[in-house]
Design a protein around this motif. Structure first.
Motif, PDB file in Angstrom:
ATOM      1  N   ALA A 248     -20.420 -59.294 -58.410  1.00  0.00           N
ATOM      2  CA  ALA A 248     -19.870 -59.571 -59.746  1.00  0.00           C
ATOM      3  C   ALA A 248     -20.888 -59.145 -60.807  1.00  0.00           C
ATOM      4  O   ALA A 248     -20.528 -58.504 -61.800  1.00  0.00           O
ATOM      5  N   ALA A 249     -22.164 -59.479 -60.592  1.00  0.00           N
ATOM      6  CA  ALA A 249     -23.197 -59.128 -61.574  1.00  0.00           C
ATOM      7  C   ALA A 249     -23.403 -57.616 -61.642  1.00  0.00           C
ATOM      8  O   ALA A 249     -23.716 -57.063 -62.703  1.00  0.00           O
ATOM      9  N   VAL A 250     -23.220 -56.950 -60.508  1.00  0.00           N
ATOM     10  CA  VAL A 250     -23.382 -55.480 -60.480  1.00  0.00           C
ATOM     11  C   VAL A 250     -22.181 -54.816 -61.159  1.00  0.00           C
ATOM     12  O   VAL A 250     -22.341 -53.904 -61.974  1.00  0.00           O
ATOM     13  N   ASP A 251     -20.987 -55.324 -60.840  1.00  0.00           N
ATOM     14  CA  ASP A 251     -19.769 -54.720 -61.420  1.00  0.00           C
ATOM     15  C   ASP A 251     -19.753 -54.839 -62.949  1.00  0.00           C
ATOM     16  O   ASP A 251     -19.285 -53.944 -63.643  1.00  0.00           O
ATOM     17  N   ILE A 252     -20.281 -55.932 -63.467  1.00  0.00           N
ATOM     18  CA  ILE A 252     -20.303 -56.085 -64.942  1.00  0.00           C
ATOM     19  C   ILE A 252     -21.359 -55.159 -65.553  1.00  0.00           C
ATOM     20  O   ILE A 252     -21.336 -54.892 -66.750  1.00  0.00           O
ATOM     21  N   GLY A 253     -22.303 -54.708 -64.729  1.00  0.00           N
ATOM     22  CA  GLY A 253     -23.325 -53.790 -65.232  1.00  0.00           C
ATOM     23  C   GLY A 253     -24.640 -54.473 -65.571  1.00  0.00           C
ATOM     24  O   GLY A 253     -25.520 -53.885 -66.186  1.00  0.00           O
ATOM     25  N   TRP A 254     -24.812 -55.728 -65.117  1.00  0.00           N
ATOM     26  CA  TRP A 254     -26.070 -56.427 -65.405  1.00  0.00           C
ATOM     27  C   TRP A 254     -27.210 -55.952 -64.503  1.00  0.00           C
ATOM     28  O   TRP A 254     -28.374 -56.027 -64.870  1.00  0.00           O
ATOM     29  N   MET A 255     -26.853 -55.498 -63.303  1.00  0.00           N
ATOM     30  CA  MET A 255     -27.857 -55.035 -62.338  1.00  0.00           C
ATOM     31  C   MET A 255     -27.365 -53.747 -61.679  1.00  0.00           C
ATOM     32  O   MET A 255     -26.155 -53.551 -61.549  1.00  0.00           O
ATOM     33  N   PRO A 256     -28.306 -52.860 -61.243  1.00  0.00           N
ATOM     34  CA  PRO A 256     -27.867 -51.631 -60.581  1.00  0.00           C
ATOM     35  C   PRO A 256     -27.348 -51.906 -59.163  1.00  0.00           C
ATOM     36  O   PRO A 256     -27.693 -52.917 -58.557  1.00  0.00           O
ATOM     37  N   HIS A 257     -26.557 -50.985 -58.647  1.00  0.00           N
ATOM     38  CA  HIS A 257     -25.923 -51.204 -57.343  1.00  0.00           C
ATOM     39  C   HIS A 257     -26.933 -51.328 -56.196  1.00  0.00           C
ATOM     40  O   HIS A 257     -26.680 -52.030 -55.214  1.00  0.00           O
ATOM     41  N   ASP A 258     -28.093 -50.671 -56.337  1.00  0.00           N
ATOM     42  CA  ASP A 258     -29.041 -50.759 -55.208  1.00  0.00           C
ATOM     43  C   ASP A 258     -29.639 -52.166 -55.069  1.00  0.00           C
ATOM     44  O   ASP A 258     -30.379 -52.435 -54.134  1.00  0.00           O
ATOM     45  N   ARG A 259     -29.295 -53.059 -55.993  1.00  0.00           N
ATOM     46  CA  ARG A 259     -29.767 -54.455 -55.879  1.00  0.00           C
ATOM     47  C   ARG A 259     -28.680 -55.374 -55.314  1.00  0.00           C
ATOM     48  O   ARG A 259     -28.883 -56.573 -55.196  1.00  0.00           O
ATOM     49  N   GLN A 260     -27.514 -54.819 -55.036  1.00  0.00           N
ATOM     50  CA  GLN A 260     -26.394 -55.679 -54.597  1.00  0.00           C
ATOM     51  C   GLN A 260     -26.531 -56.124 -53.143  1.00  0.00           C
ATOM     52  O   GLN A 260     -26.757 -55.329 -52.242  1.00  0.00           O
ATOM     53  N   VAL A 261     -26.354 -57.420 -52.954  1.00  0.00           N
ATOM     54  CA  VAL A 261     -26.397 -58.011 -51.613  1.00  0.00           C
ATOM     55  C   VAL A 261     -24.960 -58.272 -51.165  1.00  0.00           C
ATOM     56  O   VAL A 261     -24.158 -58.761 -51.951  1.00  0.00           O
ATOM     57  N   GLY A 262     -24.674 -57.956 -49.920  1.00  0.00           N
ATOM     58  CA  GLY A 262     -23.351 -58.309 -49.399  1.00  0.00           C
ATOM     59  C   GLY A 262     -22.692 -57.194 -48.629  1.00  0.00           C
ATOM     60  O   GLY A 262     -23.295 -56.152 -48.366  1.00  0.00           O
TER      61      GLY A 262
END
Ligand code: FAD
Length: 333
Positions: A248-262
Protein backbone atom coordinates in the motif's frame (compact mmCIF):
# COMPACT_ATOMS: atom_id res chain seq x y z
CA UNK A 1 12.28 -44.66 -20.09
CA UNK A 2 10.25 -44.62 -16.87
CA UNK A 3 10.09 -41.87 -14.28
CA UNK A 4 11.90 -44.21 -11.87
CA UNK A 5 15.03 -43.82 -14.01
CA UNK A 6 15.33 -40.21 -12.80
CA UNK A 7 17.46 -39.84 -9.68
CA UNK A 8 18.98 -36.95 -7.80
CA UNK A 9 18.53 -33.22 -7.26
CA UNK A 10 19.93 -30.67 -9.69
CA UNK A 11 20.38 -27.00 -8.82
CA UNK A 12 20.90 -24.32 -11.47
CA UNK A 13 23.62 -22.07 -10.07
CA UNK A 14 23.34 -18.45 -11.04
CA UNK A 15 26.38 -16.21 -11.36
CA UNK A 16 26.30 -12.53 -12.21
CA UNK A 17 29.52 -10.81 -13.16
CA UNK A 18 31.11 -14.08 -12.06
CA UNK A 19 29.77 -13.86 -8.50
CA UNK A 20 27.66 -16.75 -7.26
CA UNK A 21 24.24 -15.46 -6.19
CA UNK A 22 23.01 -16.12 -2.66
CA UNK A 23 19.80 -17.71 -3.89
CA UNK A 24 21.83 -20.54 -5.45
CA UNK A 25 23.50 -21.30 -2.12
CA UNK A 26 20.06 -21.27 -0.47
CA UNK A 27 18.81 -23.74 -3.08
CA UNK A 28 21.82 -25.98 -2.53
CA UNK A 29 20.89 -26.01 1.17
CA UNK A 30 17.30 -27.02 0.39
CA UNK A 31 18.46 -29.40 -2.36
CA UNK A 32 20.76 -31.08 0.17
CA UNK A 33 17.85 -31.69 2.59
CA UNK A 34 15.63 -33.09 -0.18
CA UNK A 35 18.47 -35.29 -1.47
CA UNK A 36 19.19 -36.65 2.00
CA UNK A 37 15.53 -37.56 2.40
CA UNK A 38 15.51 -39.30 -0.97
CA UNK A 39 18.95 -40.87 -0.47
CA UNK A 40 20.38 -39.28 -3.65
CA UNK A 41 23.04 -36.73 -4.67
CA UNK A 42 22.93 -32.99 -5.35
CA UNK A 43 24.41 -31.74 -8.63
CA UNK A 44 25.17 -28.05 -9.17
CA UNK A 45 25.11 -26.87 -12.79
CA UNK A 46 27.10 -23.68 -13.38
CA UNK A 47 27.16 -21.96 -16.77
CA UNK A 48 29.63 -19.08 -17.05
CA UNK A 49 33.11 -18.08 -18.11
CA UNK A 50 36.22 -18.65 -16.00
CA UNK A 51 34.17 -20.23 -13.23
CA UNK A 52 36.38 -23.04 -11.88
CA UNK A 53 37.12 -21.11 -8.68
CA UNK A 54 33.49 -21.53 -7.57
CA UNK A 55 33.44 -25.33 -7.53
CA UNK A 56 34.78 -25.88 -4.01
CA UNK A 57 32.44 -23.23 -2.55
CA UNK A 58 29.43 -25.00 -4.04
CA UNK A 59 30.58 -28.34 -2.63
CA UNK A 60 31.03 -26.75 0.79
CA UNK A 61 27.45 -25.48 0.59
CA UNK A 62 25.99 -28.90 -0.18
CA UNK A 63 26.74 -30.03 -3.77
CA UNK A 64 28.07 -33.58 -4.29
CA UNK A 65 28.92 -32.88 -7.90
CA UNK A 66 29.60 -29.59 -9.69
CA UNK A 67 29.25 -29.40 -13.46
CA UNK A 68 31.11 -26.39 -14.83
CA UNK A 69 30.01 -25.23 -18.27
CA UNK A 70 32.83 -22.83 -18.99
CA UNK A 71 32.52 -20.85 -22.20
CA UNK A 72 33.02 -17.18 -23.08
CA UNK A 73 29.53 -17.16 -24.65
CA UNK A 74 28.07 -17.99 -21.22
CA UNK A 75 29.74 -15.10 -19.40
CA UNK A 76 26.52 -13.06 -19.32
CA UNK A 77 23.07 -14.58 -19.19
CA UNK A 78 21.23 -14.93 -22.48
CA UNK A 79 18.22 -17.17 -22.83
CA UNK A 80 19.11 -19.55 -25.64
CA UNK A 81 22.67 -20.63 -24.75
CA UNK A 82 21.73 -21.09 -21.08
CA UNK A 83 18.65 -23.10 -22.06
CA UNK A 84 20.79 -25.37 -24.22
CA UNK A 85 23.27 -25.95 -21.40
CA UNK A 86 20.67 -26.66 -18.72
CA UNK A 87 18.59 -28.90 -21.01
CA UNK A 88 21.77 -30.84 -21.88
CA UNK A 89 22.72 -31.21 -18.21
CA UNK A 90 19.25 -32.45 -17.29
CA UNK A 91 19.09 -34.83 -20.25
CA UNK A 92 22.43 -36.36 -19.28
CA UNK A 93 22.03 -36.38 -15.50
CA UNK A 94 18.32 -37.31 -15.38
CA UNK A 95 17.57 -35.72 -12.00
CA UNK A 96 14.16 -36.21 -10.42
CA UNK A 97 14.14 -32.66 -8.99
CA UNK A 98 15.47 -29.41 -10.54
CA UNK A 99 15.57 -26.10 -8.66
CA UNK A 100 16.00 -22.56 -10.00
CA UNK A 101 16.01 -19.21 -8.21
CA UNK A 102 12.90 -17.14 -8.98
CA UNK A 103 15.12 -14.26 -10.10
CA UNK A 104 14.81 -12.45 -13.41
CA UNK A 105 17.22 -15.05 -14.85
CA UNK A 106 15.51 -18.08 -13.30
CA UNK A 107 12.08 -16.84 -14.31
CA UNK A 108 13.21 -16.51 -17.90
CA UNK A 109 15.16 -19.75 -18.04
CA UNK A 110 13.06 -22.29 -16.13
CA UNK A 111 9.87 -22.08 -18.24
CA UNK A 112 11.88 -22.46 -21.43
CA UNK A 113 13.72 -25.49 -20.05
CA UNK A 114 10.46 -27.05 -18.86
CA UNK A 115 8.85 -26.51 -22.27
CA UNK A 116 11.78 -28.11 -24.04
CA UNK A 117 11.76 -31.11 -21.70
CA UNK A 118 7.95 -31.28 -21.74
CA UNK A 119 7.67 -31.38 -17.99
CA UNK A 120 5.90 -29.18 -15.46
CA UNK A 121 7.20 -26.19 -13.52
CA UNK A 122 5.85 -24.69 -10.32
CA UNK A 123 6.89 -21.05 -10.00
CA UNK A 124 7.58 -19.05 -6.85
CA UNK A 125 7.44 -21.89 -4.35
CA UNK A 126 7.52 -20.99 -0.69
CA UNK A 127 8.10 -24.52 0.57
CA UNK A 128 9.27 -27.85 -0.83
CA UNK A 129 8.74 -31.22 0.83
CA UNK A 130 8.92 -34.87 -0.09
CA UNK A 131 5.78 -37.01 0.15
CA UNK A 132 5.69 -40.59 1.36
CA UNK A 133 5.73 -41.77 -2.25
CA UNK A 134 8.84 -39.67 -3.07
CA UNK A 135 6.98 -36.89 -4.88
CA UNK A 136 8.17 -33.31 -4.59
CA UNK A 137 5.38 -31.31 -2.94
CA UNK A 138 5.73 -27.76 -4.23
CA UNK A 139 3.76 -25.20 -2.24
CA UNK A 140 3.03 -21.67 -3.43
CA UNK A 141 0.42 -18.97 -2.86
CA UNK A 142 -2.55 -19.15 -5.24
CA UNK A 143 -5.66 -17.08 -5.99
CA UNK A 144 -4.05 -13.76 -5.08
CA UNK A 145 -2.35 -15.26 -2.06
CA UNK A 146 -5.58 -16.23 -0.35
CA UNK A 147 -4.77 -19.94 -0.26
CA UNK A 148 -1.61 -22.00 -0.37
CA UNK A 149 -1.62 -24.64 -3.13
CA UNK A 150 0.54 -27.76 -2.99
CA UNK A 151 1.35 -28.98 -6.48
CA UNK A 152 2.84 -32.32 -7.51
CA UNK A 153 4.05 -33.66 -10.82
CA UNK A 154 3.31 -37.39 -10.63
CA UNK A 155 3.73 -38.27 -14.31
CA UNK A 156 6.61 -36.23 -15.64
CA UNK A 157 10.27 -35.82 -14.78
CA UNK A 158 12.08 -33.84 -13.66
CA UNK A 159 9.88 -32.10 -11.10
CA UNK A 160 10.92 -28.47 -11.49
CA UNK A 161 10.36 -25.40 -9.39
CA UNK A 162 11.56 -21.85 -8.92
CA UNK A 163 12.04 -20.47 -5.42
CA UNK A 164 12.34 -16.82 -4.51
CA UNK A 165 15.54 -15.48 -2.94
CA UNK A 166 15.44 -15.45 0.85
CA UNK A 167 12.86 -18.22 1.21
CA UNK A 168 15.20 -21.17 1.84
CA UNK A 169 18.18 -21.18 4.19
CA UNK A 170 21.76 -22.02 3.23
CA UNK A 171 23.31 -24.96 5.00
CA UNK A 172 26.16 -24.10 7.28
CA UNK A 173 29.33 -24.04 5.19
CA UNK A 174 31.43 -27.18 5.65
CA UNK A 175 35.03 -26.20 4.82
CA UNK A 176 36.98 -29.00 3.13
CA UNK A 177 33.82 -30.93 2.14
CA UNK A 178 34.59 -33.33 -0.72
CA UNK A 179 32.78 -33.58 -4.03
CA UNK A 180 33.26 -34.26 -7.71
CA UNK A 181 34.04 -31.47 -10.19
CA UNK A 182 33.27 -32.06 -13.86
CA UNK A 183 34.40 -29.77 -16.65
CA UNK A 184 31.38 -30.39 -18.82
CA UNK A 185 31.53 -29.97 -22.57
CA UNK A 186 29.61 -27.11 -24.17
CA UNK A 187 28.90 -27.06 -27.85
CA UNK A 188 26.38 -24.29 -28.34
CA UNK A 189 24.20 -24.62 -31.34
CA UNK A 190 23.74 -21.19 -32.91
CA UNK A 191 20.19 -20.63 -34.06
CA UNK A 192 17.88 -17.76 -34.82
CA UNK A 193 17.06 -17.33 -31.14
CA UNK A 194 20.58 -16.25 -30.34
CA UNK A 195 20.93 -12.65 -29.30
CA UNK A 196 24.11 -10.70 -28.86
CA UNK A 197 24.72 -8.60 -25.75
CA UNK A 198 26.12 -5.34 -27.10
CA UNK A 199 26.80 -3.73 -23.75
CA UNK A 200 25.79 -4.06 -20.16
CA UNK A 201 25.02 -0.91 -18.18
CA UNK A 202 25.18 -1.57 -14.47
CA UNK A 203 22.98 0.73 -12.45
CA UNK A 204 25.18 2.66 -10.07
CA UNK A 205 23.80 3.60 -6.75
CA UNK A 206 24.18 3.17 -3.05
CA UNK A 207 20.92 1.33 -2.63
CA UNK A 208 20.99 -1.31 0.03
CA UNK A 209 19.05 -4.49 -0.30
CA UNK A 210 16.35 -5.08 2.32
CA UNK A 211 17.00 -8.82 2.00
CA UNK A 212 20.49 -8.33 3.41
CA UNK A 213 19.39 -6.21 6.41
CA UNK A 214 19.36 -7.72 9.91
CA UNK A 215 16.89 -5.08 11.13
CA UNK A 216 13.93 -3.77 9.11
CA UNK A 217 11.65 -0.94 10.15
CA UNK A 218 8.67 -1.34 7.86
CA UNK A 219 5.92 1.17 7.21
CA UNK A 220 2.42 0.81 5.81
CA UNK A 221 -0.52 3.01 4.95
CA UNK A 222 -0.80 3.91 8.64
CA UNK A 223 2.34 6.06 8.28
CA UNK A 224 0.12 8.59 6.54
CA UNK A 225 2.54 10.28 4.11
CA UNK A 226 5.95 10.05 2.43
CA UNK A 227 7.33 12.49 5.01
CA UNK A 228 5.99 10.22 7.73
CA UNK A 229 8.66 7.70 6.74
CA UNK A 230 11.40 10.01 8.09
CA UNK A 231 10.61 8.86 11.60
CA UNK A 232 11.10 5.24 10.47
CA UNK A 233 14.42 6.26 8.98
CA UNK A 234 15.42 7.68 12.35
CA UNK A 235 14.67 4.40 14.10
CA UNK A 236 16.38 2.35 11.37
CA UNK A 237 19.55 4.45 11.77
CA UNK A 238 19.62 3.91 15.52
CA UNK A 239 19.26 0.14 14.98
CA UNK A 240 21.63 -0.09 11.99
CA UNK A 241 18.78 -1.26 9.86
CA UNK A 242 16.85 -0.31 6.74
CA UNK A 243 13.37 0.94 6.02
CA UNK A 244 10.99 -1.30 4.09
CA UNK A 245 7.30 -0.96 3.26
CA UNK A 246 3.99 -2.64 2.54
CA UNK A 247 2.57 -2.63 -0.94
CA UNK A 248 0.00 0.00 0.00
CA UNK A 249 2.82 2.41 0.91
CA UNK A 250 4.66 1.57 -2.33
CA UNK A 251 1.56 1.89 -4.51
CA UNK A 252 0.83 5.37 -3.13
CA UNK A 253 4.41 6.33 -4.00
CA UNK A 254 5.77 6.84 -0.48
CA UNK A 255 8.51 4.22 -0.96
CA UNK A 256 10.21 2.69 -4.02
CA UNK A 257 9.24 -0.82 -5.13
CA UNK A 258 12.61 -2.33 -4.22
CA UNK A 259 11.65 -1.75 -0.56
CA UNK A 260 8.37 -3.68 -0.79
CA UNK A 261 7.99 -6.74 1.41
CA UNK A 262 5.55 -9.47 0.50
CA UNK A 263 4.23 -11.74 -2.16
CA UNK A 264 4.82 -9.30 -5.00
CA UNK A 265 7.78 -7.69 -3.23
CA UNK A 266 10.71 -9.30 -1.48
CA UNK A 267 10.87 -12.11 1.03
CA UNK A 268 12.88 -11.05 4.07
CA UNK A 269 13.98 -12.80 7.25
CA UNK A 270 15.78 -10.24 9.40
CA UNK A 271 16.60 -10.73 13.09
CA UNK A 272 14.13 -7.95 13.88
CA UNK A 273 11.11 -6.75 11.85
CA UNK A 274 9.19 -3.75 13.16
CA UNK A 275 5.84 -3.39 11.37
CA UNK A 276 4.52 0.15 11.75
CA UNK A 277 0.99 0.96 10.60
CA UNK A 278 0.76 -2.29 8.63
CA UNK A 279 -2.46 -4.29 8.89
CA UNK A 280 -0.87 -7.71 8.30
CA UNK A 281 -2.58 -8.81 5.07
CA UNK A 282 -1.71 -12.37 4.05
CA UNK A 283 0.29 -11.13 1.04
CA UNK A 284 2.45 -8.97 3.30
CA UNK A 285 2.89 -11.61 5.97
CA UNK A 286 4.03 -14.14 3.34
CA UNK A 287 7.14 -12.03 2.85
CA UNK A 288 8.16 -11.47 6.48
CA UNK A 289 6.72 -14.15 8.77
CA UNK A 290 10.06 -15.97 8.98
CA UNK A 291 11.69 -12.96 10.70
CA UNK A 292 13.25 -13.96 14.04
CA UNK A 293 11.46 -11.31 16.11
CA UNK A 294 8.41 -9.36 14.94
CA UNK A 295 7.26 -6.20 16.70
CA UNK A 296 4.02 -4.57 15.49
CA UNK A 297 2.77 -1.07 16.19
CA UNK A 298 -0.83 -0.48 15.15
CA UNK A 299 -3.64 1.69 16.45
CA UNK A 300 -6.19 -1.09 15.88
CA UNK A 301 -5.93 -3.75 18.57
CA UNK A 302 -7.65 -6.25 16.25
CA UNK A 303 -5.22 -5.77 13.34
CA UNK A 304 -4.19 -9.22 11.98
CA UNK A 305 -0.49 -8.30 12.27
CA UNK A 306 -0.79 -8.87 16.03
CA UNK A 307 -1.56 -12.54 15.36
CA UNK A 308 1.97 -13.15 14.11
CA UNK A 309 3.81 -10.51 16.17
CA UNK A 310 6.01 -11.58 19.08
CA UNK A 311 5.39 -8.19 20.66
CA UNK A 312 2.53 -5.81 19.92
CA UNK A 313 2.09 -2.16 20.77
CA UNK A 314 -1.40 -0.70 20.34
CA UNK A 315 -1.00 2.97 19.56
CA UNK A 316 -0.34 5.64 16.95
CA UNK A 317 3.01 5.13 15.23
CA UNK A 318 3.62 8.87 15.27
CA UNK A 319 3.34 8.89 19.08
CA UNK A 320 5.00 5.56 19.87
CA UNK A 321 8.10 5.77 17.66
CA UNK A 322 9.57 9.02 19.07
CA UNK A 323 9.44 7.45 22.54
CA UNK A 324 11.11 4.27 21.28
CA UNK A 325 13.82 6.26 19.48
CA UNK A 326 14.48 8.33 22.60
CA UNK A 327 14.98 5.20 24.70
CA UNK A 328 17.24 3.55 22.13
CA UNK A 329 19.33 6.73 21.88
CA UNK A 330 19.88 6.53 25.63
CA UNK A 331 21.05 2.92 25.28
CA UNK A 332 23.31 3.76 22.29
CA UNK A 333 24.81 6.83 24.02
P1 FAD B 1 -3.79 -1.16 5.25
O1 FAD B 1 -4.31 -2.52 5.04
O2 FAD B 1 -4.60 -0.01 4.83
O3 FAD B 1 -3.47 -1.05 6.80
C1 FAD B 1 -3.03 0.10 7.44
C2 FAD B 1 -2.93 -0.23 8.91
O4 FAD B 1 -2.38 0.88 9.59
C3 FAD B 1 -4.27 -0.55 9.59
O5 FAD B 1 -4.13 -1.78 10.30
C4 FAD B 1 -4.49 0.60 10.53
O6 FAD B 1 -5.12 0.19 11.75
C5 FAD B 1 -3.08 1.07 10.81
N1 FAD B 1 -2.96 2.49 11.13
C6 FAD B 1 -3.54 3.55 10.51
N2 FAD B 1 -3.11 4.70 11.05
C7 FAD B 1 -2.24 4.36 12.04
C8 FAD B 1 -1.43 5.10 12.93
N3 FAD B 1 -1.44 6.44 12.95
N4 FAD B 1 -0.64 4.42 13.82
C9 FAD B 1 -0.64 3.05 13.85
N5 FAD B 1 -1.39 2.32 13.01
C10 FAD B 1 -2.15 2.95 12.09
N6 FAD B 1 0.85 -6.24 0.19
C11 FAD B 1 2.12 -6.15 0.64
O7 FAD B 1 2.42 -5.51 1.63
N7 FAD B 1 3.12 -6.77 -0.09
C12 FAD B 1 2.90 -7.50 -1.19
O8 FAD B 1 3.84 -7.99 -1.80
C13 FAD B 1 1.55 -7.62 -1.64
N8 FAD B 1 1.26 -8.36 -2.74
C14 FAD B 1 -0.06 -8.51 -3.09
C15 FAD B 1 -0.39 -9.36 -4.16
C16 FAD B 1 -1.70 -9.54 -4.53
C17 FAD B 1 -2.02 -10.46 -5.65
C18 FAD B 1 -2.73 -8.85 -3.83
C19 FAD B 1 -4.18 -9.05 -4.20
C20 FAD B 1 -2.43 -7.99 -2.78
C21 FAD B 1 -1.08 -7.81 -2.41
N9 FAD B 1 -0.74 -6.98 -1.35
C22 FAD B 1 0.53 -6.93 -0.91
C23 FAD B 1 -1.72 -6.05 -0.75
C24 FAD B 1 -2.28 -6.52 0.57
O9 FAD B 1 -3.42 -7.32 0.34
C25 FAD B 1 -2.70 -5.31 1.43
O10 FAD B 1 -3.60 -4.51 0.71
C26 FAD B 1 -1.53 -4.43 1.86
O11 FAD B 1 -0.52 -5.22 2.45
C27 FAD B 1 -2.03 -3.40 2.87
O12 FAD B 1 -0.99 -2.55 3.24
P2 FAD B 1 -1.03 -1.82 4.65
O13 FAD B 1 -1.08 -2.83 5.73
O14 FAD B 1 0.09 -0.86 4.65
O15 FAD B 1 -2.37 -0.96 4.56
Amino acid sequence: MSINDYKGVLVFVEQRFNEIQNVSLELLGKGRKIADELGVDVTAVVPGSDISRHAQLLIEYGADKVMLYDNKALELYTTEPYTQVVVKAITEEKPEVVLFGATSIGRDLAPRVSARLQTGLTADCTSLDISEDRLLMMTRPAFGGNIMATIVSPEHRPQMSTVRPGVMTKMEREPGRKGEVVNAKVALEKNNQFVEVVSFEKEVGTKMDIQEATVLVSGGRGIGSADGFEILDGLAKELNGLVSASRAAVDIGWMPHDRQVGQTGKTVRPNLYIACGISGAIQHVAGMEESDLIIAINKDKDAPIFEIADLGIVGEVQKVLPLVIEEIKKINA
